[in-house]
Enzyme design. Structure first.
Site: not given
Length: 482
Positions: A249, A283
């Protein structure tokens, strides 16, 4: 107030074999909070050996017993929420309310995988002949090397540790050096819940050396990374040599498309409050705001009002809504992005500098930029901080092309009350996650991850467990009847 942290290897906390340490600092004051151990290669060899033995034991624990142990971990985390949240606020600067919420979300991960471990279903395949039987089972991949980031120092490692343990794997976790204390508290909860020695390890120190040592080791069969795109690419290269199973990720640059059929002020308020959460260091943060030209003025005005009204300060102080950035390099980057956008003709609607009343720490005002051109750095590189660029669009095809123009593909957002248009938009956005009239995406029961250079694999949800399992197909030929 903040404990010095050691390594957790083979069920015990221990200092580095050579006694090496490194400081951990409070980003709100720049003072040293404590130290972490700097693992040596000998320490990592010990961690790998312990994980190998721990895996052999843990994989044979029944799924109901695994689930019970994970539930105990979750409850211990919840019981210790205040202590964990205080440590998290100290080492990241985030407001205490956000730290409490993250701690509870970390506990949710263990609760979710406590149940999912009992639902690792195989498959029966009908044989072509009466004397053949075929089936697929799923087995734990083995020892996992997990690398986490500093922006969510409890939730991110919890996703990895809980899923790995739920699948029956052992895991060695390496947290970010800026914020290791929250992860250490999760590991302590695993210890106190009775997770066997070696099934969980915790190492800190030189990130590059640790990554190379763990990923190159034949003992490690799976690598999980949360971090930047450059870091992810480096680790992917390392993993390729050993043909390791990898999930990543990585960074994002979340486009937000605001169509002309919404309440611009209400959407702007929701977007601004989400954008500046965790000082913009998220993020999946909304980071590029494409607003229909007919709604721009009202959207931009309300967005800037919310930004100017946020209270900045140390996360432990009452009423603080936004803390400092986590480190000086991020502070420098946000300042440079702001200057670049203004040089290219953007309008400064709010913020734009370090607050004058906060003389210490890595603080930057919540910054809103209007009519930002697409070639500005803030529209191209991930702006991991409290800066929000807003621009306009006219038609559907134009805005979707602009939203999809970057190599990132983590999260995106659509605001529209037109069901057909909203559906087309979320289908057309090249991202792994989309919020439609919604900005809070992360939850234990849903898969989290991206496409393109934002990563591969998923964390969370049922899919998160599958990345820690290997399928095994078995075909059986029955003996002839007598």
């Amino acid at each position: 107030m903040y404990d010095d942290l050691n390594l957790y290897i083979d069920g015990a906390w221990r200092a580095a074999s050579d006694g090496g340490t490194r400081g951990v600092h409070d980003p709100a004051t720049e003072d040293q909070l404590g130290t972490i151990a700097v693992a040596t290669e000998a320490d990592l060899d010990a961690a790998l050996s312990a994980a190998q033995a721990g895996f052999a034991e843990w994989r044979r624990v029944g799924t109901w017993d695994r689930g019970a142990a994970l539930r105990r971990v979750a409850q211990l985390i919840r019981d210790r929420t205040e202590d964990i949240a205080r440590v998290m606020s100290l080492e990241t600067g985030k407001p205490l309310a956000e730290a409490r919420g993250e701690t509870r979300a970390a506990a949710d991960q263990f609760d979710w995988y406590a149940e999912e471990t009992k639902r690792i279903y195989g498959q029966i395949i009908e044989g072509r002949t009466p004397d053949s039987r075929m089936q697929v089972i799923y087995q734990p991949v083995g020892v996992v090397a997990a690398f986490s980031a500093w922006n969510f120092p409890a939730l991110l490692p919890a996703r990895k540790i809980a899923a790995a343990l739920g699948a029956g794997c052992a895991v060695i976790v390496k947290p970010a050096g800026e914020a290791p204390g929250s992860c250490a508290a999760l590991v302590q909860a695993c210890h106190d819940a009775g997770i066997p020695a070696g099934a969980v390890g915790f190492v800190t120190g030189n990130s590059q050396m640790i990554a190379e040592k763990l990923v190159r080791s034949p003992i490690v069969r799976k690598v999980s990374v949360t971090g930047s795109v450059p870091v992810g690419k480096e680790i992917l290269h390392l993993a390729a040599d050993g043909v390791k199973k990898v999930s990543m990720e990585l960074g994002g640059h979340g486009p937000v498309v605001v169509f002309d059929d919404v309440d611009a002020e209400a959407v702007a308020e929701a977007c601004a409050n989400t954008k500046f959460r965790n000082c913009g260091q998220v993020c999946i943060s909304p980071t590029r705001f494409y607003v229909h030209e007919s709604k721009y003025d009202r959207f931009a005005t309300r967005f800037a009002e919310v930004a100017r009204g946020l209270k900045l300060g140390r996360g432990l102080d009452d009423g603080v809504q936004m803390g400092p950035m986590a480190n000086r390099r991020g502070l420098t980057t946000i300042g440079e992005m702001t200057a670049d956008a203004l040089d290219r003709g953007a309008e400064l609607l709010a913020g734009g500098q370090r607050p004058k009343d906060l003389n210490h720490g890595y603080f930057f005002e919540p910054t809103v930029l209007g009519r930002v051109p697409d070639d500005a750095r803030v529209m191209i590189d991930e702006p991991f901080g409290p800066i929000a660029p807003i621009t306009t669009f006219r038609d559907y095809d134009e805005v979707i092309a602009r939203a999809n123009s970057l190599p990132f593909g983590l999260a995106g957002y659509v605001f529209s009350n037109d069901l057909a248009r909203a559906t087309r938009a979320w289908e057309d956005l090249e991202v792994g996650m989309v919020g439609v009239n919604e900005m809070l995406l992360a939850t234990a029961e849903a898969p989290f991850g991206g496409v393109k250079e934002s990563g591969m694999g998923r964390e969370g949800g049922s899919l998160g467990l599958m990345d820690y399992l290997d399928p095994k197909y078995v075909k059986i030929k029955l003996a002839p009847k007598d």
